[in-house]
Design a protein around this motif. Sequence first.
Motif, PDB file in Angstrom:
ATOM      1  N   ASN A  39       2.607   0.116   8.863  1.00  0.00           N
ATOM      2  CA  ASN A  39       1.431   0.397   8.039  1.00  0.00           C
ATOM      3  C   ASN A  39       1.596  -0.182   6.638  1.00  0.00           C
ATOM      4  N   VAL A  40       2.766  -0.007   6.053  1.00  0.00           N
ATOM      5  CA  VAL A  40       3.013  -0.529   4.710  1.00  0.00           C
ATOM      6  C   VAL A  40       2.972  -2.059   4.726  1.00  0.00           C
ATOM      7  N   SER A  60      -1.509   9.052   0.981  1.00  0.00           N
ATOM      8  CA  SER A  60      -1.396   8.522   2.344  1.00  0.00           C
ATOM      9  C   SER A  60      -0.176   9.092   3.053  1.00  0.00           C
ATOM     10  N   THR A  79      -2.419  -7.527   3.827  1.00  0.00           N
ATOM     11  CA  THR A  79      -3.867  -7.520   3.596  1.00  0.00           C
ATOM     12  C   THR A  79      -4.169  -7.591   2.105  1.00  0.00           C
ATOM     13  N   GLY A  80      -3.438  -6.805   1.312  1.00  0.00           N
ATOM     14  CA  GLY A  80      -3.642  -6.820  -0.133  1.00  0.00           C
ATOM     15  C   GLY A  80      -3.345  -8.180  -0.743  1.00  0.00           C
ATOM     16  N   LYS A  98       5.352   3.835   9.976  1.00  0.00           N
ATOM     17  CA  LYS A  98       5.108   3.790   8.533  1.00  0.00           C
ATOM     18  C   LYS A  98       5.435   2.416   7.964  1.00  0.00           C
ATOM     19  N   SER A 148       1.440  -4.083   6.837  1.00  0.00           N
ATOM     20  CA  SER A 148       0.078  -4.583   7.045  1.00  0.00           C
ATOM     21  C   SER A 148      -0.774  -4.380   5.796  1.00  0.00           C
ATOM     22  N   SER A 149      -0.559  -3.287   5.082  1.00  0.00           N
ATOM     23  CA  SER A 149      -1.297  -3.063   3.836  1.00  0.00           C
ATOM     24  C   SER A 149      -0.916  -4.099   2.784  1.00  0.00           C
ATOM     25  N   ILE A 150       0.365  -4.414   2.698  1.00  0.00           N
ATOM     26  CA  ILE A 150       0.824  -5.405   1.724  1.00  0.00           C
ATOM     27  C   ILE A 150       0.265  -6.780   2.057  1.00  0.00           C
ATOM     28  N   SER A 177      -2.471   7.202  -4.659  1.00  0.00           N
ATOM     29  CA  SER A 177      -2.912   6.682  -3.364  1.00  0.00           C
ATOM     30  C   SER A 177      -1.767   6.652  -2.358  1.00  0.00           C
TER      31      SER A 177
END
Length: 125
Positions: free
Chosen positions: A38-39, A112, A45-46, A35, A41-43, A108
């Motif tokens: 995932n967080v 998730s 990418t964002g 987790k 990589s999302s940050i 969101s």
Amino acid sequence: MLLQDAKTKAEETFGHLIDYAEARWNVIALQISEKTANVASSIITGLALAVIGLISLVFLSIAIAMWVGDMLDSIPAGYLIVAAIYAIVGGVLFSNRKKWIFLPLMNSILESLYREKDDNDKNSR
């Protein structure tokens, strides 16, 4: 003899309990690591997309301001009009930030988290 068997079974049970606790701890650590990855990589990418979008928006704004200024024969007026448009858009976004930004973002995130939990429940069956 009976006492010795009970002691042996208790030691085996305790050993299995320790093994189970260690295995459960490892599973929890792996889930937290997944987790977190995932967080993160999302940050990342964002943030990368936000930087690219911001740079594109700056250049587009300069182009529009110069075009409007050219149409009005006053470059500063073009920049002023573009700035006024951004001020209006910013005010509208600020006044509706909870409805348009906060709630969808929170939904969101929660979706998730629960989706991953539901997927894990389906895989364990």
